[in-house]
Design an enzyme around this catalytic site. Structure first.
Site, PDB file in Angstrom:
ATOM      1  N   HIS A 215       0.825  -1.214   0.000  1.00 49.90           N
ATOM      2  CA  HIS A 215       0.000   0.000   0.000  1.00 49.90           C
ATOM      3  C   HIS A 215       0.858   1.263   0.000  1.00 49.90           C
ATOM      4  O   HIS A 215       0.371   2.350  -0.308  1.00 49.90           O
ATOM      5  CB  HIS A 215      -0.986  -0.008   1.184  1.00 49.90           C
ATOM      6  CG  HIS A 215      -0.391   0.347   2.504  1.00 49.90           C
ATOM      7  ND1 HIS A 215      -0.122  -0.587   3.471  1.00 49.90           N
ATOM      8  CD2 HIS A 215      -0.025   1.538   3.028  1.00 49.90           C
ATOM      9  CE1 HIS A 215       0.390   0.013   4.535  1.00 49.90           C
ATOM     10  NE2 HIS A 215       0.453   1.312   4.300  1.00 49.90           N
ATOM     11  N   ASP A 262      -5.135  -7.449   1.674  1.00 50.27           N
ATOM     12  CA  ASP A 262      -4.631  -8.809   1.485  1.00 50.27           C
ATOM     13  C   ASP A 262      -3.327  -8.744   0.689  1.00 50.27           C
ATOM     14  O   ASP A 262      -3.203  -7.964  -0.256  1.00 50.27           O
ATOM     15  CB  ASP A 262      -5.678  -9.632   0.716  1.00 50.27           C
ATOM     16  CG  ASP A 262      -5.404 -11.122   0.762  1.00 50.27           C
ATOM     17  OD1 ASP A 262      -4.584 -11.561   1.590  1.00 50.27           O
ATOM     18  OD2 ASP A 262      -6.037 -11.865  -0.029  1.00 50.27           O
ATOM     19  N   SER A 360       4.057   2.426   8.360  1.00 48.54           N
ATOM     20  CA  SER A 360       3.720   1.454   7.322  1.00 48.54           C
ATOM     21  C   SER A 360       4.950   0.894   6.622  1.00 48.54           C
ATOM     22  O   SER A 360       5.902   1.625   6.322  1.00 48.54           O
ATOM     23  CB  SER A 360       2.829   2.108   6.267  1.00 48.54           C
ATOM     24  OG  SER A 360       1.513   2.198   6.703  1.00 48.54           O
ATOM     25  N   GLY A 361       4.909  -0.397   6.330  1.00 49.13           N
ATOM     26  CA  GLY A 361       5.983  -1.049   5.610  1.00 49.13           C
ATOM     27  C   GLY A 361       7.163  -1.426   6.472  1.00 49.13           C
ATOM     28  O   GLY A 361       8.016  -2.215   6.066  1.00 49.13           O
TER      29      GLY A 361
END
Length: 418
Positions: A215, A262, A360-361
């Site tokens: 994302h 997902d 994030s990540g």
């Protein structure tokens, strides 16, 4: 820090014409679109899922001839037999470093650490053994199936010296902000910038490959040339004085779903390799066969916001969080069935400790057998540190095969030098 998905896609606008031009340049380098892998130089492109599946899809069968993996916390080398459609450990008899280098190359590594024989706790019924009288031919043509192994030891193979931290951890219980990291504590942690702004975190797995969340790189963020990667630096202000590493290629998981998150994983390939130091080192990818138990202590790190809606942090923070059983996380009062097999929950149901916007990540890691393993990548969550809303992370054990297959593209398209 306190999780993210939808939290990070803001503030950057990339020029349309630039994006189109760079996309064309990428096609020239790799004739296969998206995450497809080319069969040698034949021009035939197949998805990673068709590699080592027991069926030959490439004209010369390249997709079934170099099927190797590392299994379990002891890095047991296993080779796939397309005949029996099973994975078998390699007997140590007559094994040497030269064979180990070949196996590492075929997993997409351009490094080699060591290989040695280890006695296994589980007794194997079949092995792959070397036929040393076969002459100077391909390694995989020398291997044959056998019910016995004279030494009783199987090959443990390490392609890269991963999962080492130079600092001991102090378990701190205050967050959302977390505790300030010290140099070398989380040497695999990187900061991913677009136009001088920290957008996401990531984890070093080799000198040229970074794992992050899909994302983080979707839509207008999918252009590799707009990103810069910063490693070994704890302070965001200091990064602004450096150039960072350019990104050559971004590979998002082909089955990533924007809505459900997902398969929220992606790879970044750097234009120039990292130089490993005490403060820049890779984390270990979890091998197939590794299970992480509920309540196992893990650590999250990042430059994310220290409270819901806050600004990203100038300094790298970290905190410890326990894993939460999927069935519990899927209960009605928590995430009500939204946690898929590609996800893993970690945190405190009482709230107060979590990852947040900008994390994030980044890595979710644990220490097992004195090695640091990448359990997950920060993916999403409802709010930050809210009660009954723990952090949700990409389940790295599900993604390891996909990562190796995509790293192999480097080997298939170019020469590896040890």
């Amino acid at each position: 820090m306190t999780v993210s998905g939808q939290h990070v896609l803001w503030c950057i606008s990339l020029g349309k014409s630039l994006l189109c031009i760079l996309s064309e340049m990428e096609l020239l380098e790799n004739r296969c679109l998206g995450s497809l892998i080319e069969c040698g130089s034949s021009g035939v492109c197949i998805p990673p899922s068709q590699w080592c599946d027991g069926v030959s899809h490439c004209p010369s069968g390249e997709d079934e001839t170099r099927c190797v993996r590392l299994f379990g916390p002891d890095f047991i080398l296993e080779v796939y037999s397309p005949v029996s459609k099973s994975w078998y450990p390699v007997c140590q008899d007559d094994w040497n470093d030269d064979y180990g280098k070949i196996a590492c190359k075929d997993m997409g590594y351009n490094t080699y650490y060591y290989s040695r024989g280890v006695a296994t706790e589980v007794s194997f019924k079949s092995y792959m053994k070397l036929n040393t009288s076969a002459g100077n031919i391909d390694l995989y043509k020398k291997l044959y199936s056998s019910d016995s192994c004279a030494s009783g030891n199987v090959v443990s193979l390490r392609c890269i010296e991963c999962g080492l931290s130079t600092k001991s951890m102090n378990i701190m219980n205050r967050i959302v902000g977390g505790s300030g990291a010290t140099p070398g504590q989380w040497p695999w942690q990187v900061s991913l910038h677009v136009h001088g702004i920290h957008v996401c975190g990531g984890s070093i797995i080799t000198r040229q490959w970074i794992v992050t969340a899909a994302h983080c790189v979707e839509g207008r963020f999918s252009d590799p040339y707009s990103w810069r990667v910063y490693a070994g630096i704890l302070n965001q202000n200091e990064m602004l004085l450096r150039n960072g590493y350019r990104v050559q290629q971004i590979i998002s998981h082909p089955d990533y779903d924007t809505d459900s998150k997902d398969n929220d994983v992606a790879l970044m390939k750097l234009e120039t390799p990292l130089s490993f130091t005490d403060t820049v080192r890779p984390v270990c990818l979890p091998n197939p066969g590794m299970m992480f138990q509920p309540n196992q202590q893990c650590w999250i790190s990042g430059w994310g916001a220290e409270y819901q809606g806050g600004k990203t942090s100038n300094n790298l923070n970290y905190v410890t969080v326990p894993l939460i059983e999927r069935s519990r996380c899927n209960s009605v009062y928590i995430y009500n069935g939204m946690i898929l097999p590609t996800m893993i929950c970690a945190g405190y149901l009482g709230g107060g400790i979590d990852s947040c916007q900008g994390d994030s990540g980044g890595p979710l890691v644990t220490n097992k057998n004195s090695v640091w393993w990448l359990v997950g990548d920060t993916s999403w969550g409802t709010g930050c540190a809210s009660p009954n809303r723990p952090g949700v992370y990409g389940n790295m054990t599900v993604f390891t095969d996909w990562i190796y297959k995509n790293m192999q593209v480097k080997y298939l398209h170019g020469l590896i030098v040890f």
